[in-house]
Design a protein around this motif. Structure first.
Motif, short mmCIF file in Angstrom:
data_model
loop_
_atom_site.label_atom_id
_atom_site.label_comp_id
_atom_site.label_asym_id
_atom_site.label_seq_id
_atom_site.Cartn_x
_atom_site.Cartn_y
_atom_site.Cartn_z
N LYS A 1 0.94 69.51 145.18
CA LYS A 1 0.40 69.86 143.85
C LYS A 1 1.50 69.72 142.80
O LYS A 1 2.67 69.93 143.07
N ASN A 2 1.07 69.38 141.57
CA ASN A 2 2.05 69.21 140.50
C ASN A 2 2.73 70.52 140.14
O ASN A 2 2.08 71.57 140.09
N SER A 3 3.98 70.44 139.82
CA SER A 3 4.71 71.60 139.31
C SER A 3 4.24 71.88 137.88
O SER A 3 3.94 70.93 137.13
N PRO A 4 4.18 73.16 137.49
CA PRO A 4 3.79 73.47 136.10
C PRO A 4 4.78 72.89 135.08
O PRO A 4 4.47 72.80 133.90
N TYR A 5 5.96 72.50 135.53
CA TYR A 5 6.97 71.96 134.60
C TYR A 5 6.93 70.44 134.50
O TYR A 5 7.74 69.83 133.83
N ARG A 6 6.00 69.85 135.23
CA ARG A 6 6.00 68.39 135.35
C ARG A 6 5.74 67.67 134.02
O ARG A 6 6.13 66.51 133.84
N ASP A 7 5.08 68.36 133.10
CA ASP A 7 4.72 67.67 131.85
C ASP A 7 5.62 68.03 130.67
O ASP A 7 5.24 67.86 129.52
N ARG A 8 6.78 68.51 130.95
CA ARG A 8 7.75 68.74 129.87
C ARG A 8 7.95 67.45 129.10
O ARG A 8 7.92 66.34 129.68
N THR A 9 8.23 67.57 127.81
CA THR A 9 8.45 66.36 127.01
C THR A 9 9.80 65.74 127.34
O THR A 9 10.69 66.41 127.89
#
Ligand code: ATP
Ligand code: MG
Length: 596
Positions: free
Chosen positions: A173-181
């Protein structure tokens, strides 16, 4: 420093790696390959002259231990390919992990590779490299990956990360931090480098695919925070690249064509290729800037082969370190250890190792090689090169009652029976001799042809004698000799005897320590199953005797090797021999005593 790579063995058995190299060269895969004269990215190599090296391979040890017999296989393979194809093999220290690496290991590794007969001065360069010199490039490459959207800073704990990784059957599963800019990632990564965070607080991860069937592609970590002093870069860095990120980049910077590694890295190959491709290609950012193109093409390719598994030894650095640290052996160069430093003291030869590497070949599937295969290779080479000498390992006195007191003479012994051109040497003969205790018995078993009262034997290169008596009080065997039977004279064949024993004149021989080694483990697969490998140690792997040696052995150089007739091959110990007082180690017996 002038180094010569060893001559190729007479004939090469081809193997799947040679087939790959042949196909690459025939297909022109490297026709456009350039070399900027030193390792580097696209800036160094693109537009540079054609690479004078037809192929580039590398031997990349981590300097955290001494080299073992498994490394010898890899060295012979990588340096051997470069030699045979007109290429270069780089000696590279893979020193990206700051812990456990030391200069002592660097020195011992260089000396072992040279001892095996290989060098890294080839195709116009001294190809000795340290991966830690690439830390700057690796950091820039990581910033680029962030900029291009291929990497992000994750702030999960190691445990949380593991929980999200999934399993062989379930996607991660994706880490919650994966979509940092990109900006946030860049800022965090720079702060990681500046030491703003504690060890382990963040990691930089490649952004690939958390659902990839190959777990190594599920956003692997590529940089970690680790405060540790590095043996070459000191405290310049507090972040270090992960091995799986560093290694492909090292290969690419060095223009390696064929990156040969052991099978356990097969599952890493997709990441290896992904990473190098991303760093070689260019990206157009949203503001129109074109970035990337950090690495020159063609990119290296990884090829996996089966590691060496050798019976009766352990070839894991962790286990070797344990044997040394817990003092089950005397040090890294204990002659019983399967390290190259140990082999050298043991009397094994570089030529023997190279023949061994040829004989076992390289394959794609794991298998075990019997230790006797290595010993056979050593024996065959030692038989070629080792002059013959006489040693009495377990001496008992023999007195020739009818030989005059005070008289002495010379007997002629060949230095090598199969090589008359090596000549003969004089061995002194006199009334009192040393013979092997096992060459005499008062009560002979059936088929015993050596000395017992009433029996005749030949003293090799000397006379026929007849045993008359044994005096237990003085532990002395008595005999008479037939003065007309001296070897090399017309009377030599006058008396036919079945036994032929070796001897030394007691007055001329000298006493010396001789060490008789046996296998360090008595089990074929030490520690098989869940067993503690230490339980398989052979309690009789080392024995030391005070032997009598012929005078010609007194002034040998350390590392000179000999055959002691009837006993095996011996070497003057590198560490403990003193001028005029050599200590000998047995490298290998004349025949295999372990044959099942
Ligand atoms: P270990 O697993 O015992 O710690 P290692 O593979 O980590 O050994 P390195 O110093 O990283 O040790 O190895 C340097 C090179 O030697 C690598 O390219 C590796 O593939 C090769 N090598 C190590 N062990 C063997 C082996 N048993 N057979 C063949 N090659 C080996
Ligand atoms: Mg390793």
């Amino acid at each position: 420093m002038s180094q010569q790579n060893s001559k190729p063995a007479a004939a090469h058995v081809t193997n799947f790696i040679r087939n790959i190299v042949d196909a690459d060269l025939a297909g022109g895969a490297y026709r456009e390959r350039s070399w900027g004269g030193k390792p580097g990215g696209a800036k160094v190599h693109e537009g540079a002259a054609a690479d004078p090296a037809k192929i580039r391979t590398r031997f990349p040890p981590e300097p955290n231990g001494y080299l073992h017999f498994g490394h010898a296989k890899s060295i012979c393979l990588n340096f051997g390919l470069a030699r045979d194809y007109g290429g270069a093999c780089h000696m590279r220290f893979d020193d990206t992990n700051p812990e456990k690496e030391e200069q002592e290991y660097v020195d011992s590794i260089l000396s072992a590779v040279k001892w095996l007969g290989f060098g890294w001065n080839s195709c116009g360069d001294e190809n000795l490299y340290y991966a830690s010199d690439y830390f700057g490039f690796m950091y820039e490459a990581a910033e680029y990956l962030i900029t291009a959207g291929y990497a992000y800073v994750d702030s999960l704990s190691a445990e949380q990360m593991r929980a999200l990784r999934g399993t062989l059957t379930e996607p991660g599963k994706n880490s919650p931090y994966r979509d940092r800019t990109v900006d946030e990632n860049l800022q965090l990564f720079r702060q990681m480098r500046e030491g703003k965070f504690a060890d382990g607080e963040h990691v930089l991860r490649a952004k690939i695919d958390m659902a990839a069937p190959n777990i190594n592609l599920r956003d692997p970590a590529i940089y970690r925070i680790k405060r540790a002093e590095h043996h070459r870069t000191g405290n310049t860095w507090c972040i270090y690249p992960m091995y799986t990120y560093a290694h492909p980049i090292e290969d690419a910077l060095e223009r390696v064509t064929h990156s040969i590694c052991t099978l356990e890295f097969e599952d890493q190959r997709p990441f290896y290729d992904w990473l190098l491709e991303k760093l070689a290609e260019t990206t157009t950012l949203s503001d129109g800037r074109v970035v990337g193109g950090l690495l020159a093409r063609p990119l290296p390719k990884q090829i996996e082969f089966a590691r060496l598994n050798l019976s009766y030894v352990v070839l894991s650095k962790r286990k070797l370190i344990q044997l040394v640290e817990e003092k089950h052996v005397s040090g890294w160069d204990d002659p019983r250890l399967p390290t190259l430093a140990g082999a050298r003291r043991r009397g094994y030869t570089p030529e023997g190792f190279r023949a061994f590497a040829e004989r076992i070949g390289v394959a794609k599937g794991d298998s075990w090689i019997d230790y006797s295969t290595l010993e056979d290779c050593m024996r065959e080479h030692l038989n070629e090169i080792a002059p013959r000498r006489i040693a009495v390992l377990d001496p008992v006195k023999l007195v020739i009652d009818n030989y005059p007191y005070g008289q002495e003479e010379e007997c002629q012994a060949p230095n090598h029976p199969q090589k008359p051109e090596l000549g003969k040497r004089a061995v002194p003969f006199s009334k009192e001799l040393w013979i092997e205790r096992e060459d005499f018995t008062e009560t002979p078993p059936k088929g015993y042809f050596r000395l017992f009262p009433g029996n005749k034997v030949r003293l090799r290169y000397g006379y026929v004698i007849e045993c008359t008596d044994y005096d237990a009080a003085t532990d002395t065997v008595h005999c008479t000799y037939d003065a007309e039977t001296k070897s090399g004279t017309s009377g030599a064949d006058k008396v036919k005897v079945k036994g032929n024993i070796h001897w030394l004149s007691a007055r001329h021989a000298f006493a010396a320590e001789v060490r008789l080694y046996d296998r360090l483990f008595r089990a074929e697969h030490p520690g098989a199953g869940d067993r503690d490998f230490l339980l398989d140690l052979n309690p009789d792997s080392q024995r030391s005797v005070t032997a009598q040696l012929e005078p010609a052995l007194k002034d040998v150089q350390t590392e000179e090797r000999f055959q002691f007739e009837r006993h095996g091959y011996f070497v003057a110990d590198l560490r403990d021999s003193k001028p005029g007082a050599p200590v000998f180690n047995r490298a290998v017996t004349l025949r295999d005593a372990w044959q099942k």
